[in-house]
Design an enzyme around this catalytic site. Structure first.
Site, PDB file in Angstrom:
ATOM      1  N   HIS A  22       0.946  -1.367  -0.312  1.00  0.00           N
ATOM      2  CA  HIS A  22       0.210   0.190   0.295  1.00  0.00           C
ATOM      3  C   HIS A  22       0.946   1.341  -0.146  1.00  0.00           C
ATOM      4  O   HIS A  22       0.702   1.794  -0.280  1.00  0.00           O
ATOM      5  CB  HIS A  22      -0.909   0.298   1.387  1.00  0.00           C
ATOM      6  CG  HIS A  22      -1.692  -1.275   0.976  1.00  0.00           C
ATOM      7  ND1 HIS A  22      -3.292  -1.003   1.305  1.00  0.00           N
ATOM      8  CD2 HIS A  22      -1.577  -2.604   1.515  1.00  0.00           C
ATOM      9  CE1 HIS A  22      -3.861  -2.261   1.451  1.00  0.00           C
ATOM     10  NE2 HIS A  22      -2.887  -3.140   1.577  1.00  0.00           N
ATOM     11  N   ASP A 128      -6.291   5.240   1.233  1.00  0.00           N
ATOM     12  CA  ASP A 128      -6.268   3.819   1.447  1.00  0.00           C
ATOM     13  C   ASP A 128      -7.982   3.678   1.478  1.00  0.00           C
ATOM     14  O   ASP A 128      -7.620   4.591   2.575  1.00  0.00           O
ATOM     15  CB  ASP A 128      -5.320   2.837   1.808  1.00  0.00           C
ATOM     16  CG  ASP A 128      -5.415   1.444   1.063  1.00  0.00           C
ATOM     17  OD1 ASP A 128      -5.670   1.207   2.338  1.00  0.00           O
ATOM     18  OD2 ASP A 128      -4.209   1.164   1.134  1.00  0.00           O
TER      19      ASP A 128
END
Length: 298
Positions: A22, A128
């Protein structure tokens, strides 16, 4: 290091989830935006994870990374246990303490957003999905909007949403037969963390996917048909991999030299990503199995 907030016309704020896959994708997107559009990009996270993103960056030009404003947020101390190779699940649950700590960043992120909002005409927050709770205060800023960045494939996202809603997965029969069960792939803790983000996803203006219509057009269309508040306006902007390899640390590596000599479509690429843990014995057994398969592989 903590950047000084400048007065900007448009400011981009990246809020990644603290897991390597991520962190890396949002850093790549940060460099792409910064170098292509000459916009200021603020990469917001804990000092240790911001450092991790920089140190592990590969194929990104150091001069592009240097343009990013890394904003370090104080994070409560958290445990960092080693992987448990004997655990029933291979999921890296040793990272859970750091993920729990990341859920305590809302106030610090809100303070940063208020500050940058007062000095910019417009603020665009790209976050995210697992950081939705932390960026919820963007809705209180008149000149800010947020976009969710999905780090997983649209195929996976579509299947997960459909299964969670009890809907049939609309895939070709042959592909549906090959769809593996998700049982045992995630811990209860990470499932709960994901579920806890749902109430804070409505404020986003849309979803950004690290894919393209050429690669996943069928699944982008299927995702758009899901009758769910989880699905918003979508942009497929990827793959966001660097297009130049001038800065790859291993560009002269024997692996690439060997790969370029192989026939097209003849090499297996085997990767288990960052969401599993193997013991040395298991790694050795996998390597021996691949070697004995007599297939070309990386």
């Amino acid at each position: 290091m903590c950047s000084n907030i400048q007065e900007d016309d448009v400011a981009i704020v990246m809020v990644p989830f603290p897991a390597q896959g991520h962190l890396n994708q949002l850093l790549q997107l940060s460099c792409l935006i910064s170098s292509s559009y000459d916009l200021p990009v603020y990469y917001v996270g804990s000092a240790i994870h911001n450092r991790q993103a920089r140190v592990r960056a590969n194929a990104l030009n150091p001069s592009d990374i240097a343009k990013i404003h890394f904003h370090d947020i104080p994070t409560p101390e958290f445990a960092s246990p080693p992987p448990d190779f004997n655990a029933m699940s291979k999921f890296p649950s040793q990272l859970q303490p750091s993920w729990d700590a990341s859920m305590l960043l809302r106030e610090s992120i809100a303070s940063f957003l208020r500050d940058i909002s007062s000095k910019s005409r417009r603020v665009v927050v790209v976050h995210d999905s697992l950081m939705s709770y932390n960026v919820q205060d963007v809705s209180s800023l008149h000149n800010a909007e947020s976009f969710l960045f999905n780090c997983i494939s649209v195929f996976t996202l579509y299947c997960l949403i459909s299964l969670s809603m009890g809907m049939p997965v609309k895939l070709e029969e042959e592909l549906l037969k090959k769809l593996p069960s998700i049982e045992g792939t995630l811990t209860d803790e990470i499932k709960n963390l994901g579920a806890s983000q749902s109430p804070y996803m409505d404020i986003r203006s849309g979803d950004i996917h690290n894919t393209s219509k050429v690669i996943e057009g069928e699944f982008l269309d299927l995702l758009a048909q899901v009758p769910s508040k989880q699905v918003k306006k979508q942009w497929a902007i990827g793959p966001i991999l660097p297009i130049k390899l001038d800065c790859v640390s291993n560009k002269n590596d024997v692996c690439l030299e060997w790969l370029n000599k192989q026939p097209p479509r003849s090499v297996l690429y085997v990767s288990f990503g960052t969401t599993t843990s193997f013991s040395d014995r298991e790694i050795k057994e996998l390597a021996m199995g691949l070697e004995q398969s007599k297939q070309r592989f990386l």
